[in-house]
Design a protein around this motif. Sequence first.
Motif, short mmCIF file in Angstrom:
data_model
loop_
_atom_site.label_atom_id
_atom_site.label_comp_id
_atom_site.label_asym_id
_atom_site.label_seq_id
_atom_site.Cartn_x
_atom_site.Cartn_y
_atom_site.Cartn_z
N GLY A 161 0.82 -1.21 0.00
CA GLY A 161 0.00 0.00 0.00
C GLY A 161 0.85 1.26 0.00
N ARG A 162 2.16 1.10 0.17
CA ARG A 162 3.06 2.26 0.20
C ARG A 162 3.79 2.44 -1.13
NH1 ARG A 162 6.40 1.17 5.17
NH2 ARG A 162 7.88 2.40 3.98
N VAL A 163 3.14 2.03 -2.22
CA VAL A 163 3.70 2.18 -3.56
C VAL A 163 2.63 2.80 -4.45
CG1 VAL A 163 4.47 0.92 -5.60
CG2 VAL A 163 5.29 0.25 -3.35
N LYS A 164 3.04 3.69 -5.32
CA LYS A 164 2.11 4.27 -6.29
C LYS A 164 2.75 4.16 -7.66
CE LYS A 164 -1.11 7.85 -6.98
NZ LYS A 164 -2.13 8.48 -6.24
N LEU A 165 1.96 3.80 -8.65
CA LEU A 165 2.40 3.68 -10.03
C LEU A 165 1.72 4.73 -10.88
CD1 LEU A 165 2.08 -0.16 -10.17
CD2 LEU A 165 4.19 1.04 -10.70
N VAL A 166 2.49 5.42 -11.70
CA VAL A 166 1.92 6.37 -12.65
C VAL A 166 2.58 6.15 -14.01
CG1 VAL A 166 1.41 8.11 -10.89
CG2 VAL A 166 3.53 8.26 -12.17
N ASP A 167 1.86 6.44 -15.05
CA ASP A 167 2.39 6.32 -16.41
C ASP A 167 2.47 7.73 -17.01
OD1 ASP A 167 2.98 5.93 -19.09
OD2 ASP A 167 1.76 4.13 -19.23
N PRO A 168 3.68 8.30 -17.10
CA PRO A 168 3.80 9.68 -17.58
C PRO A 168 3.42 9.84 -19.05
CG PRO A 168 5.97 8.68 -17.39
CD PRO A 168 4.98 7.70 -16.80
N PHE A 169 3.24 8.72 -19.76
CA PHE A 169 2.89 8.79 -21.18
C PHE A 169 1.39 8.79 -21.42
CE2 PHE A 169 7.14 7.17 -20.88
CZ PHE A 169 7.80 7.90 -21.85
N LEU A 170 0.61 8.58 -20.36
CA LEU A 170 -0.85 8.64 -20.49
C LEU A 170 -1.30 10.08 -20.61
CD1 LEU A 170 -2.20 6.15 -17.80
CD2 LEU A 170 -2.14 5.83 -20.26
N GLY A 171 -2.47 10.27 -21.21
CA GLY A 171 -3.09 11.57 -21.17
C GLY A 171 -3.48 11.87 -19.74
N LYS A 172 -3.99 13.03 -19.46
CA LYS A 172 -4.33 13.41 -18.08
C LYS A 172 -5.64 12.77 -17.66
CE LYS A 172 -1.65 17.50 -17.85
NZ LYS A 172 -1.37 18.59 -17.01
N LYS A 173 -5.55 11.48 -17.38
CA LYS A 173 -6.71 10.75 -16.90
C LYS A 173 -6.23 9.55 -16.09
CE LYS A 173 -7.10 8.03 -21.13
NZ LYS A 173 -6.84 6.68 -20.79
N ARG A 174 -7.11 9.03 -15.28
CA ARG A 174 -6.78 7.84 -14.50
C ARG A 174 -7.20 6.60 -15.25
NH1 ARG A 174 -5.65 9.36 -9.15
NH2 ARG A 174 -6.34 11.45 -8.71
N GLU A 175 -6.41 5.55 -15.11
CA GLU A 175 -6.78 4.28 -15.70
C GLU A 175 -7.83 3.64 -14.81
OE1 GLU A 175 -4.31 0.63 -15.21
OE2 GLU A 175 -4.00 0.96 -17.34
N PRO A 176 -8.88 3.09 -15.39
CA PRO A 176 -9.89 2.42 -14.54
C PRO A 176 -9.29 1.19 -13.88
CG PRO A 176 -10.39 2.13 -16.88
CD PRO A 176 -9.20 3.04 -16.79
N PRO A 177 -9.77 0.83 -12.68
CA PRO A 177 -9.25 -0.37 -12.00
C PRO A 177 -9.42 -1.61 -12.86
CG PRO A 177 -10.70 0.87 -10.54
CD PRO A 177 -10.80 1.51 -11.91
#
Length: 153
Positions: free
Chosen positions: A136-152
């Motif tokens: 729970g102490r890790v966060k993943l982000v994709d800097p190549f995505l547009g400004k939106k969240r990926e759905p679960p």
Amino acid sequence: MKSVQPKEAARRWFLHTALSYLGTPYIWGGDDPSGFDCSGFVIECLKSAGLVDEDQDLTADGLLRRCCDRTVQKPRTGALLFDLSEAGERATHVEICLDEYFQIGAGGGGRHVKDRATAWKDNAYVRIRPIGPLSGRVKLVDPFLGKKREPPA
């Protein structure tokens, strides 16, 4: 001949740049090829792909805040993996996912590593490591995505 989308080409260049720095010493506060800290390394790679302006310098936490609207659920090629503080309120470290199993980053050092000799003594450098179990102490982000969240998933 298959055409390459600009984001795909930028992602490939980002990873190529990261791999080209393999073995570079970890230096606290370092942001150039003479020595990197974790965020300096990732920022340099993002600059090579045109995702960060040349004059920008961000900490791991600053980078997470900049990309927080691009979260992903699982490691993927080119995603950024952030370690969070115990309270989960800020990023304390960042690395690049090479794929869903391996990451590359500047690590093994800390605040006391301020020169190459200490980096080599402490085995602190840009290296590839397996991605461990995600807590729970890790966060993943994709800097190549547009400004939106990926759905679960």
